[in-house]
Design an enzyme around this catalytic site. Sequence first.
Site, short mmCIF file in Angstrom:
data_model
loop_
_atom_site.label_atom_id
_atom_site.label_comp_id
_atom_site.label_asym_id
_atom_site.label_seq_id
_atom_site.Cartn_x
_atom_site.Cartn_y
_atom_site.Cartn_z
N SER A 191 0.84 -1.21 0.00
CA SER A 191 0.00 0.00 0.00
C SER A 191 0.87 1.26 0.00
CB SER A 191 -0.91 0.01 1.23
OG SER A 191 -0.16 0.30 2.40
N SER B 215 0.83 3.72 2.24
CA SER B 215 0.80 4.41 3.53
C SER B 215 2.16 4.96 3.95
CB SER B 215 0.29 3.47 4.62
OG SER B 215 1.22 2.44 4.90
N LYS C 41 4.98 0.61 9.52
CA LYS C 41 4.78 2.03 9.80
C LYS C 41 6.06 2.55 10.47
CE LYS C 41 0.34 1.61 8.76
NZ LYS C 41 -0.24 2.15 7.50
N SER D 85 -2.80 6.99 5.54
CA SER D 85 -2.33 5.87 6.36
C SER D 85 -3.33 5.57 7.47
CB SER D 85 -0.96 6.19 6.97
OG SER D 85 -0.56 5.20 7.88
#
Length: 262
Positions: free
Chosen positions: A67, A69, A124, A227
């Site tokens: 993704s 994010s 993250k 995100s």
Amino acid sequence: MNFALILFLLLLVSGVLWALDRFVASKRRSVGARTPWWVEYGASFFPVILVVFCLRSFVVEPFRIPSGSMIPTLLVGDFILVNKWTYGIRLPVINKKIIDVNEPQRGDVMVFRFPGDPSLDYIKRVVGLPGDKVEYFDKKLTINGQPVPQNAAGDYLHTDRLYYSPSFVEKLGNVEHRIIVENAAPAYVSQVTKYPFQENCTYTNRGLSCTVPAGHYFMMGDNRDGSFDSRGWGFVPEKNIVGKAFYIWFNSSDLKRIGSFQ
């Protein structure tokens, strides 16, 4: 599907076949007799699977970014390597830490098992450590009452959709990295699920304030308005940590991206 579990089961089966052939069957087999194909192939794969299992479990593990994010640091399609030992040695499959090494630091890019569904791996950036008070109001980050340094870095071009987003250089701990912020996106957190220690967070129409509980971490994506992270689903417990991402080893769309990153 839990690939680590599958690899462990393959290791177990091939190891049993290798041991039976080495210490039992080979001694009973008459001279010149052929080894059954299922024993031969199963036993021959054992050393290869053992090496792969050990490397993947204790040294480095490859992941693919699914993704956006973490844009602009990591793009969709980046293949990355994750250091499996820097945060401690963990038992494969159950992910239980048995040897302490280092603790996550602010600014680290970390892979972890998603608290809402541990079968999923998320990536993250570490923003808040245990005990930190993290505030994100009007798209400005503050930790323990101190604004996180942030300087404009020009616009970031999304090559897939050909539009620009404002970008900034942010400094978390000793790590400088770029983030992007969408001016048109709302400042409040639009998606919040129920999560443990939710009472540690206060939400307003300008953002949120959270105190990170002991043994947990507050994570955010570098694509701040794209995100779904700790702002919406809470804190990452220490037991969910997988490792520290540190290197892009392949991207079929842009080979220039290969290399380490902050």
